[in-house]
Design a protein around this motif. Structure first.
Motif, PDB file in Angstrom:
ATOM      1  N   GLY A 189       0.804  -1.222   0.000  1.00 10.61           N
ATOM      2  CA  GLY A 189       0.000   0.000   0.000  1.00 10.61           C
ATOM      3  C   GLY A 189       0.835   1.268   0.000  1.00 10.61           C
ATOM      4  N   LEU A 190       2.037   1.192  -0.598  1.00 11.88           N
ATOM      5  CA  LEU A 190       2.959   2.328  -0.642  1.00 11.88           C
ATOM      6  C   LEU A 190       3.297   2.669  -2.085  1.00 11.88           C
ATOM      7  N   GLY A 191       3.851   3.855  -2.270  1.00 14.86           N
ATOM      8  CA  GLY A 191       4.455   4.197  -3.543  1.00 14.86           C
ATOM      9  C   GLY A 191       5.905   3.717  -3.532  1.00 14.86           C
ATOM     10  N   PRO A 192       6.496   3.525  -4.705  1.00  9.63           N
ATOM     11  CA  PRO A 192       7.887   3.058  -4.766  1.00  9.63           C
ATOM     12  C   PRO A 192       8.865   3.990  -4.045  1.00  9.63           C
ATOM     13  N   ALA A 193       8.674   5.299  -4.166  1.00  9.69           N
ATOM     14  CA  ALA A 193       9.576   6.239  -3.487  1.00  9.69           C
ATOM     15  C   ALA A 193       9.482   6.077  -1.976  1.00  9.69           C
ATOM     16  N   ASN A 194       8.276   5.878  -1.478  1.00 11.72           N
ATOM     17  CA  ASN A 194       8.085   5.705  -0.038  1.00 11.72           C
ATOM     18  C   ASN A 194       8.794   4.446   0.443  1.00 11.72           C
ATOM     19  N   LEU A 195       8.704   3.359  -0.333  1.00 12.75           N
ATOM     20  CA  LEU A 195       9.380   2.127   0.059  1.00 12.75           C
ATOM     21  C   LEU A 195      10.897   2.292   0.002  1.00 12.75           C
ATOM     22  N   LEU A 196      11.406   2.926  -1.056  1.00 19.04           N
ATOM     23  CA  LEU A 196      12.844   3.184  -1.145  1.00 19.04           C
ATOM     24  C   LEU A 196      13.328   4.022   0.033  1.00 19.04           C
ATOM     25  N   ASN A 197      12.570   5.041   0.373  1.00 18.51           N
ATOM     26  CA  ASN A 197      12.943   5.887   1.510  1.00 18.51           C
ATOM     27  C   ASN A 197      12.929   5.101   2.815  1.00 18.51           C
ATOM     28  N   THR A 198      11.916   4.272   2.995  1.00 21.07           N
ATOM     29  CA  THR A 198      11.814   3.464   4.211  1.00 21.07           C
ATOM     30  C   THR A 198      13.004   2.523   4.342  1.00 21.07           C
ATOM     31  N   LEU A 199      13.343   1.835   3.252  1.00 21.25           N
ATOM     32  CA  LEU A 199      14.473   0.909   3.282  1.00 21.25           C
ATOM     33  C   LEU A 199      15.785   1.647   3.535  1.00 21.25           C
ATOM     34  N   SER A 200      15.953   2.775   2.884  1.00 20.50           N
ATOM     35  CA  SER A 200      17.188   3.554   3.038  1.00 20.50           C
ATOM     36  C   SER A 200      17.336   4.095   4.455  1.00 20.50           C
ATOM     37  N   ILE A 201      16.256   4.572   5.026  1.00 19.77           N
ATOM     38  CA  ILE A 201      16.285   5.062   6.405  1.00 19.77           C
ATOM     39  C   ILE A 201      16.654   3.930   7.353  1.00 19.77           C
ATOM     40  N   GLU A 202      16.112   2.756   7.103  1.00 17.25           N
ATOM     41  CA  GLU A 202      16.437   1.597   7.944  1.00 17.25           C
ATOM     42  C   GLU A 202      17.928   1.289   7.881  1.00 17.25           C
ATOM     43  N   VAL A 203      18.509   1.321   6.697  1.00 12.25           N
ATOM     44  CA  VAL A 203      19.945   1.074   6.534  1.00 12.25           C
ATOM     45  C   VAL A 203      20.746   2.139   7.290  1.00 12.25           C
ATOM     46  N   ALA A 204      20.364   3.392   7.115  1.00  9.24           N
ATOM     47  CA  ALA A 204      21.060   4.487   7.792  1.00  9.24           C
ATOM     48  C   ALA A 204      20.995   4.329   9.303  1.00  9.24           C
ATOM     49  N   GLU A 205      19.810   4.030   9.825  1.00 12.87           N
ATOM     50  CA  GLU A 205      19.660   3.874  11.277  1.00 12.87           C
ATOM     51  C   GLU A 205      20.488   2.710  11.799  1.00 12.87           C
ATOM     52  N   ARG A 206      20.454   1.588  11.092  1.00 11.76           N
ATOM     53  CA  ARG A 206      21.218   0.423  11.549  1.00 11.76           C
ATOM     54  C   ARG A 206      22.715   0.724  11.560  1.00 11.76           C
ATOM     55  N   PHE A 207      23.209   1.408  10.534  1.00 10.98           N
ATOM     56  CA  PHE A 207      24.630   1.734  10.501  1.00 10.98           C
ATOM     57  C   PHE A 207      24.995   2.716  11.608  1.00 10.98           C
ATOM     58  N   VAL A 208      24.248   3.792  11.736  1.00 12.50           N
ATOM     59  CA  VAL A 208      24.554   4.819  12.732  1.00 12.50           C
ATOM     60  C   VAL A 208      24.489   4.253  14.149  1.00 12.50           C
ATOM     61  N   GLN A 209      23.545   3.347  14.397  1.00 12.69           N
ATOM     62  CA  GLN A 209      23.387   2.770  15.733  1.00 12.69           C
ATOM     63  C   GLN A 209      24.335   1.597  15.986  1.00 12.69           C
ATOM     64  N   GLY A 210      25.147   1.247  14.992  1.00  8.81           N
ATOM     65  CA  GLY A 210      26.126   0.180  15.176  1.00  8.81           C
ATOM     66  C   GLY A 210      25.595  -1.219  14.929  1.00  8.81           C
ATOM     67  N   GLY A 211      24.395  -1.334  14.377  1.00 10.47           N
ATOM     68  CA  GLY A 211      23.804  -2.650  14.128  1.00 10.47           C
ATOM     69  C   GLY A 211      24.099  -3.213  12.756  1.00 10.47           C
ATOM     70  N   MET A 212      24.839  -2.464  11.949  1.00 10.86           N
ATOM     71  CA  MET A 212      25.161  -2.921  10.604  1.00 10.86           C
ATOM     72  C   MET A 212      26.534  -2.385  10.239  1.00 10.86           C
ATOM     73  N   PRO A 213      27.422  -3.254   9.765  1.00 16.07           N
ATOM     74  CA  PRO A 213      28.732  -2.769   9.320  1.00 16.07           C
ATOM     75  C   PRO A 213      28.603  -1.882   8.084  1.00 16.07           C
ATOM     76  N   TYR A 214      29.560  -0.976   7.937  1.00 15.79           N
ATOM     77  CA  TYR A 214      29.548  -0.078   6.783  1.00 15.79           C
ATOM     78  C   TYR A 214      29.458  -0.854   5.472  1.00 15.79           C
ATOM     79  N   ALA A 215      30.251  -1.899   5.317  1.00 14.95           N
ATOM     80  CA  ALA A 215      30.300  -2.630   4.047  1.00 14.95           C
ATOM     81  C   ALA A 215      28.938  -3.192   3.665  1.00 14.95           C
TER      82      ALA A 215
END
Length: 130
Positions: free
Chosen positions: A35-61
């Protein structure tokens, strides 16, 4: 406000993106099912990646691989509409961590020097909007 997506769906899409197997057509179909637009899904996924990296839950690579995997969809969507933001900004922040910049000392980690602060600022700005 970005609509919440089940964690299992987010994780599955991030794995596909990391493997370079998430084209805009598939992402758009998934977005429609959620029930989303493609841009909304891309933004959601990208924000999740950013949050995980910044919070230390995901390595940079891993984050960089995912954002590189999302970039074709970000770019393709940007050809027909505006570049999805913050997805494009998050992609650019990860891109800055891929190489030593002119004037950098050899022992500086570009991901820590450039990517993490840029992502922190993007996330801070998003928090201010909500």
């Amino acid at each position: 406000m970005i609509k919440p997506i089940p964690d299992t769906e987010v994780d599955a899409l991030l794995v596909k993106a990391q493997q370079g197997e998430l084209a805009l057509t598939e992402l758009s179909l998934c977005a429609r099912q959620l029930g989303l637009g493609p841009a909304n899904l891309l933004n959601t996924l990208s924000i999740e990646v950013a949050e995980r990296f910044v919070q230390g839950g995901m390595p940079y690579a891993v984050g960089d691989d995912i954002m590189n995997g999302l970039f074709p969809a970000i770019f393709d969507l940007g050809m027909d509409e505006q570049m999805p933001q913050p997805a494009f900004g998050i992609y650019l922040a990860f891109d800055e961590g891929e190489y030593q910049h002119v004037g950098d000392l050899e022992d500086w980690d570009p991901a820590e020097r450039y990517t993490r602060p840029q992502l922190s600022e993007i996330l801070r700005a998003l928090a201010d909007i909500e």
